[in-house]
Design a protein around this motif. Sequence first.
Motif, PDB file in Angstrom:
ATOM      1  N   ASN A 140       0.852  -1.186   0.000  1.00 30.08           N
ATOM      2  CA  ASN A 140       0.000   0.000   0.000  1.00 30.08           C
ATOM      3  C   ASN A 140       0.894   1.245   0.000  1.00 30.08           C
ATOM      4  N   VAL A 141       1.384   1.607  -1.180  1.00 37.54           N
ATOM      5  CA  VAL A 141       2.381   2.670  -1.303  1.00 37.54           C
ATOM      6  C   VAL A 141       1.867   4.009  -0.787  1.00 37.54           C
ATOM      7  N   GLY A 142       0.584   4.261  -0.942  1.00 44.50           N
ATOM      8  CA  GLY A 142       0.051   5.568  -0.580  1.00 44.50           C
ATOM      9  C   GLY A 142      -0.286   5.754   0.877  1.00 44.50           C
ATOM     10  N   CYS A 143      -0.048   4.737   1.706  1.00 41.21           N
ATOM     11  CA  CYS A 143      -0.430   4.830   3.124  1.00 41.21           C
ATOM     12  C   CYS A 143       0.617   4.154   3.987  1.00 41.21           C
ATOM     13  N   ALA A 144       1.184   4.912   4.916  1.00 45.04           N
ATOM     14  CA  ALA A 144       2.179   4.346   5.821  1.00 45.04           C
ATOM     15  C   ALA A 144       1.497   3.452   6.858  1.00 45.04           C
ATOM     16  N   PRO A 145       2.097   2.318   7.216  1.00 44.95           N
ATOM     17  CA  PRO A 145       1.482   1.431   8.209  1.00 44.95           C
ATOM     18  C   PRO A 145       1.483   2.056   9.597  1.00 44.95           C
ATOM     19  N   LYS A 146       0.502   1.708  10.391  1.00 46.65           N
ATOM     20  CA  LYS A 146       0.459   2.205  11.763  1.00 46.65           C
ATOM     21  C   LYS A 146       1.592   1.575  12.567  1.00 46.65           C
ATOM     22  N   LEU A 147       2.232   2.369  13.400  1.00 46.27           N
ATOM     23  CA  LEU A 147       3.384   1.889  14.157  1.00 46.27           C
ATOM     24  C   LEU A 147       3.036   0.713  15.063  1.00 46.27           C
ATOM     25  N   GLU A 148       1.792   0.739  15.619  1.00 46.15           N
ATOM     26  CA  GLU A 148       1.420  -0.342  16.533  1.00 46.15           C
ATOM     27  C   GLU A 148       1.240  -1.678  15.828  1.00 46.15           C
ATOM     28  N   SER A 149       1.164  -1.652  14.481  1.00 46.76           N
ATOM     29  CA  SER A 149       1.000  -2.894  13.735  1.00 46.76           C
ATOM     30  C   SER A 149       2.329  -3.569  13.431  1.00 46.76           C
ATOM     31  N   LEU A 150       3.438  -2.957  13.843  1.00 44.87           N
ATOM     32  CA  LEU A 150       4.775  -3.485  13.572  1.00 44.87           C
ATOM     33  C   LEU A 150       5.335  -4.191  14.801  1.00 44.87           C
ATOM     34  N   PRO A 151       6.250  -5.133  14.606  1.00 44.68           N
ATOM     35  CA  PRO A 151       6.945  -5.712  15.766  1.00 44.68           C
ATOM     36  C   PRO A 151       7.657  -4.613  16.554  1.00 44.68           C
ATOM     37  N   PRO A 152       7.881  -4.802  17.841  1.00 48.10           N
ATOM     38  CA  PRO A 152       8.559  -3.775  18.641  1.00 48.10           C
ATOM     39  C   PRO A 152      10.040  -3.678  18.291  1.00 48.10           C
ATOM     40  N   THR A 153      10.659  -2.590  18.666  1.00 47.38           N
ATOM     41  CA  THR A 153      12.109  -2.461  18.527  1.00 47.38           C
ATOM     42  C   THR A 153      12.790  -3.345  19.562  1.00 47.38           C
ATOM     43  N   ASN A 154      14.078  -3.588  19.381  1.00 49.70           N
ATOM     44  CA  ASN A 154      14.823  -4.398  20.354  1.00 49.70           C
ATOM     45  C   ASN A 154      14.722  -3.817  21.758  1.00 49.70           C
ATOM     46  N   GLU A 155      14.812  -2.472  21.839  1.00 47.65           N
ATOM     47  CA  GLU A 155      14.820  -1.811  23.153  1.00 47.65           C
ATOM     48  C   GLU A 155      13.480  -1.958  23.868  1.00 47.65           C
ATOM     49  N   ALA A 156      12.373  -1.800  23.129  1.00 52.90           N
ATOM     50  CA  ALA A 156      11.049  -1.958  23.733  1.00 52.90           C
ATOM     51  C   ALA A 156      10.776  -3.418  24.053  1.00 52.90           C
ATOM     52  N   PHE A 157      11.227  -4.318  23.185  1.00 48.90           N
ATOM     53  CA  PHE A 157      11.029  -5.752  23.402  1.00 48.90           C
ATOM     54  C   PHE A 157      11.737  -6.213  24.671  1.00 48.90           C
ATOM     55  N   LEU A 158      12.933  -5.700  24.921  1.00 50.17           N
ATOM     56  CA  LEU A 158      13.682  -6.066  26.114  1.00 50.17           C
ATOM     57  C   LEU A 158      12.878  -5.796  27.374  1.00 50.17           C
ATOM     58  N   GLN A 159      12.260  -4.619  27.473  1.00 46.92           N
ATOM     59  CA  GLN A 159      11.491  -4.278  28.668  1.00 46.92           C
ATOM     60  C   GLN A 159      10.282  -5.199  28.825  1.00 46.92           C
ATOM     61  N   ASN A 160       9.649  -5.563  27.717  1.00 45.62           N
ATOM     62  CA  ASN A 160       8.493  -6.458  27.785  1.00 45.62           C
ATOM     63  C   ASN A 160       8.911  -7.857  28.224  1.00 45.62           C
ATOM     64  N   VAL A 161      10.064  -8.307  27.741  1.00 47.71           N
ATOM     65  CA  VAL A 161      10.584  -9.626  28.135  1.00 47.71           C
ATOM     66  C   VAL A 161      10.925  -9.636  29.624  1.00 47.71           C
ATOM     67  N   LEU A 162      11.502  -8.556  30.115  1.00 45.16           N
ATOM     68  CA  LEU A 162      11.836  -8.473  31.542  1.00 45.16           C
ATOM     69  C   LEU A 162      10.572  -8.532  32.400  1.00 45.16           C
ATOM     70  N   ARG A 163       9.505  -7.844  31.951  1.00 48.31           N
ATOM     71  CA  ARG A 163       8.236  -7.901  32.685  1.00 48.31           C
ATOM     72  C   ARG A 163       7.665  -9.326  32.655  1.00 48.31           C
ATOM     73  N   ALA A 164       7.763  -9.957  31.486  1.00 48.98           N
ATOM     74  CA  ALA A 164       7.269 -11.331  31.361  1.00 48.98           C
ATOM     75  C   ALA A 164       8.053 -12.267  32.268  1.00 48.98           C
ATOM     76  N   HIS A 165       9.355 -12.102  32.302  1.00 52.98           N
ATOM     77  CA  HIS A 165      10.214 -12.946  33.149  1.00 52.98           C
ATOM     78  C   HIS A 165       9.814 -12.828  34.619  1.00 52.98           C
ATOM     79  N   LEU A 166       9.572 -11.588  35.059  1.00 43.51           N
ATOM     80  CA  LEU A 166       9.148 -11.358  36.444  1.00 43.51           C
ATOM     81  C   LEU A 166       7.805 -12.025  36.720  1.00 43.51           C
ATOM     82  N   GLN A 167       6.821 -11.826  35.827  1.00 44.56           N
ATOM     83  CA  GLN A 167       5.496 -12.389  36.044  1.00 44.56           C
ATOM     84  C   GLN A 167       5.522 -13.915  36.039  1.00 44.56           C
TER      85      GLN A 167
END
Length: 293
Positions: free
Chosen positions: A158-185
Amino acid sequence: MQGPVADTIILHQILAVKPNRSLVICDDTYVFVLLCHFVNNGSITGQVKMRSSKKSTMYIDINATVEAHKEIMNDLLPCHGLTGCDTVAVCYGVGKAKALKTLKTGKYPLDALGNTSSSTNVILQQATPFMLACFGQPGCSSLTEARQKVWSAKVARNVGCAPKLESLPPTNEAFLQNVLRAHLQIAIWRKAADRNCPDLDPEKHGFYREGNSLKPMTVAPGVTLVPADILKVIRCGCKSTFPCQRKNCSCQQAGTACTEFCKCGGATGHCFNAHNDRVNESGDEDEERDDVN
């Protein structure tokens, strides 16, 4: 984390009384997963059934479920925690069905998650390939790489429309924090049969303290939210007398300050979004204006 911790009382009661038969009336998925986990590891020896608290005649036989899916039971608890629960964010497009399908391949062990002796590197080494497979990007080496590939594929379709950021996988930095929360839980869940919670500091596992509350950390302190070269690309088209006060400003939507590349002129003009502590020429904070872009 009060909810998930409080409901482990169900486990405590079953383990303390050791009944031959138990009926758990609950609607929480993680309670179902906990029951399966502790039946599987032998802590619960009696027959356990579960049904919804709503008017329902459908019962789930926990023991039969464990036997029917024995191949995934050891990793069911970390799989559930990693892919989203009350204290861990859900990743867009990765539901429980997709996570279970990935787990059933047998290629992605998750036994390090929730193990208090596991290092951050070890839990990332297990969590990363699992989540990449869930996103359909098993050939990638990182979540950031997967994010770029998914973005490119979406733009190509879809060249004419940029994808929504929330529809993309997280960055490494954001993923790390989510993994740490998961590890704790998951560590708390693994210790649900014990009297004490695991000795893990929430502030070192994806949370920060604000007053008497713990809040999820998006990325670690010092991590830039937007690379410098991207800032040159993001620019708004606001051009009213006092621009960028409203949410339709693209820079505000991106969470960045306006720059000289924007039509508003950024800090060189009268932009409301040039920086967070904008003051007018008299030194007082700008008064609210009703002008719209």
